[in-house]
Design a protein around this motif. Structure first.
Motif, PDB file in Angstrom:
ATOM      1  N   PRO A 169      36.175  41.139  41.972  1.00  0.00           N
ATOM      2  CA  PRO A 169      36.240  39.857  41.263  1.00  0.00           C
ATOM      3  C   PRO A 169      37.380  38.970  41.721  1.00  0.00           C
ATOM      4  O   PRO A 169      38.339  39.423  42.353  1.00  0.00           O
ATOM      5  CB  PRO A 169      36.467  40.298  39.808  1.00  0.00           C
ATOM      6  CG  PRO A 169      37.248  41.567  39.934  1.00  0.00           C
ATOM      7  CD  PRO A 169      36.693  42.253  41.152  1.00  0.00           C
ATOM      8  N   LYS A 170      37.259  37.692  41.358  1.00  0.00           N
ATOM      9  CA  LYS A 170      38.351  36.735  41.537  1.00  0.00           C
ATOM     10  C   LYS A 170      39.068  36.488  40.208  1.00  0.00           C
ATOM     11  O   LYS A 170      40.232  36.109  40.184  1.00  0.00           O
ATOM     12  CB  LYS A 170      37.807  35.409  42.078  1.00  0.00           C
ATOM     13  CG  LYS A 170      37.171  35.535  43.460  1.00  0.00           C
ATOM     14  CD  LYS A 170      36.538  34.225  43.878  1.00  0.00           C
ATOM     15  CE  LYS A 170      35.837  34.368  45.232  1.00  0.00           C
ATOM     16  NZ  LYS A 170      35.089  33.130  45.583  1.00  0.00           N
ATOM     17  N   LEU A 171      38.323  36.681  39.109  1.00  0.00           N
ATOM     18  CA  LEU A 171      38.881  36.537  37.762  1.00  0.00           C
ATOM     19  C   LEU A 171      38.483  37.761  36.945  1.00  0.00           C
ATOM     20  O   LEU A 171      37.298  38.049  36.787  1.00  0.00           O
ATOM     21  CB  LEU A 171      38.362  35.268  37.079  1.00  0.00           C
ATOM     22  CG  LEU A 171      38.735  35.110  35.601  1.00  0.00           C
ATOM     23  CD1 LEU A 171      40.242  34.881  35.434  1.00  0.00           C
ATOM     24  CD2 LEU A 171      37.949  33.967  34.958  1.00  0.00           C
ATOM     25  N   LEU A 172      39.484  38.482  36.434  1.00  0.00           N
ATOM     26  CA  LEU A 172      39.260  39.652  35.585  1.00  0.00           C
ATOM     27  C   LEU A 172      39.574  39.258  34.148  1.00  0.00           C
ATOM     28  O   LEU A 172      40.688  38.819  33.842  1.00  0.00           O
ATOM     29  CB  LEU A 172      40.175  40.796  36.033  1.00  0.00           C
ATOM     30  CG  LEU A 172      40.160  42.080  35.188  1.00  0.00           C
ATOM     31  CD1 LEU A 172      38.795  42.758  35.264  1.00  0.00           C
ATOM     32  CD2 LEU A 172      41.266  43.031  35.647  1.00  0.00           C
ATOM     33  N   MET A 173      38.594  39.418  33.246  1.00  0.00           N
ATOM     34  CA  MET A 173      38.783  39.100  31.837  1.00  0.00           C
ATOM     35  C   MET A 173      38.727  40.395  31.034  1.00  0.00           C
ATOM     36  O   MET A 173      37.733  41.131  31.087  1.00  0.00           O
ATOM     37  CB  MET A 173      37.722  38.118  31.353  1.00  0.00           C
ATOM     38  CG  MET A 173      37.702  36.816  32.147  1.00  0.00           C
ATOM     39  SD  MET A 173      36.715  35.517  31.374  1.00  0.00           S
ATOM     40  CE  MET A 173      35.092  36.276  31.321  1.00  0.00           C
ATOM     41  N   LEU A 174      39.796  40.670  30.299  1.00  0.00           N
ATOM     42  CA  LEU A 174      39.915  41.911  29.538  1.00  0.00           C
ATOM     43  C   LEU A 174      39.880  41.588  28.048  1.00  0.00           C
ATOM     44  O   LEU A 174      40.710  40.823  27.555  1.00  0.00           O
ATOM     45  CB  LEU A 174      41.230  42.620  29.880  1.00  0.00           C
ATOM     46  CG  LEU A 174      41.454  42.977  31.348  1.00  0.00           C
ATOM     47  CD1 LEU A 174      42.863  43.502  31.559  1.00  0.00           C
ATOM     48  CD2 LEU A 174      40.435  44.011  31.792  1.00  0.00           C
TER      49      LEU A 174
END
Length: 271
Positions: A169-174
């Motif tokens: 990914p380029k953006l990891l959302m947790l």
């Protein structure tokens, strides 16, 4: 603390509004920027609208009969509101859902390989990405042949993050990665996410109730209440804010606002 490595945001929400079942207004006028290569926290209590915000970004609202009805959602600079969830994954957006959702009947090895199939990687690329995950999470490598349902809560959270990394990914959302975990495990996992951010420039949007733990690893934070952003500042400033310290889990005073009568009247931003 994470530092922003580029001027422009990789993710930009501008005045986003989400409605469920065409009547229930869930989030109202939400604006958030995640800088390229930065780490940002979205803080707030349970039910504040944090998970809804993530699902608006990842495209997971429709199965829950929700929709973005107003505002701009851009990644990076491109309007993505019309894209399906899988198309957003292919662009580089990945969400780790709350609750450590892994395939419990599969081993960590099998979980990681299954996740890489989403990115349609070659076998060589799958192996490289799996080795990268094990480099960040050596405990997973030790348990790689165990059934994932028998992993500890912390190990399952590591595996959930590892599965997300397999999509490159380029953006990891947790979404609430600290939920139900001991403080030492939370610190370990947050440190690893911060290491990934620094070494690879992976942008991170961290959704948390545990404000002070999250603010240790991000550069900026947004505080959400009742579907609105009520505060935005640097992590250093937010850590010192007396209301953050008092009313959100993880504060030094150890108070939970659900146990404090008339808490909303005491908050400086609501007075």
């Amino acid at each position: 603390m994470s530092t922003d490595t580029a001027a422009g945001p990789i993710l930009s929400l501008n005045n986003i509004e989400v409605i469920y079942d065409r009547v229930a207004l869930a989030i109202k006028g939400v604006s958030i920027d995640v800088p390229q290569g930065g780490m940002v926290a979205l803080l707030g209590a349970n039910g504040a609208g944090k998970s809804t915000t993530l699902k608006a970004i990842s495209g997971l609202l429709k199965p829950e009969r929700g929709e973005v009805t107003r505002g701009d959602l851009r990644f990076p600079g491109r309007d993505i509101d019309a894209l399906m969830p899988q198309q957003r994954v292919q662009l580089g957006i990945v969400q780790v859902l709350e609750g450590r959702r892994v395939f419990e009947h599969l081993t960590p090895d099998e979980n990681l390989l299954a996740a890489s199939a989403v990115a349609k990687s070659s076998r060589a690329e799958m192996t490289r990405m799996r080795d990268r995950v094990y480099g960040y999470f050596p405990r997973l490598h030790e348990r790689r042949t165990a059934q994932s349902g028998f992993l500890s809560g912390g190990e399952q959270q590591m595996l959930a993050i590892g599965r997300a990394l397999m999509t490159n990914p380029k953006l990891l959302m947790l979404d609430e990665p600290s939920l139900g975990l001991a403080p030492f495990l939370v610190a370990e996992i947050f440190d690893i996410v911060q290491k990934i951010n620094r070494q690879e420039g992976l942008s991170v949007l961290l959704v948390e109730q545990n404000a002070l733990a999250a603010l240790e690893v991000v550069s900026h934070g947004y505080l959400m209440e009742n579907g609105r952003i009520v505060m935005h500042d640097s992590a250093a400033a937010m850590k010192q804010n007396p209301d953050i310290r008092e009313f959100y889990p993880g504060g030094s005073e150890g108070k939970n606002f659900h146990e404090i009568k008339h808490y909303s009247r005491r908050k400086r931003w609501l007075s």
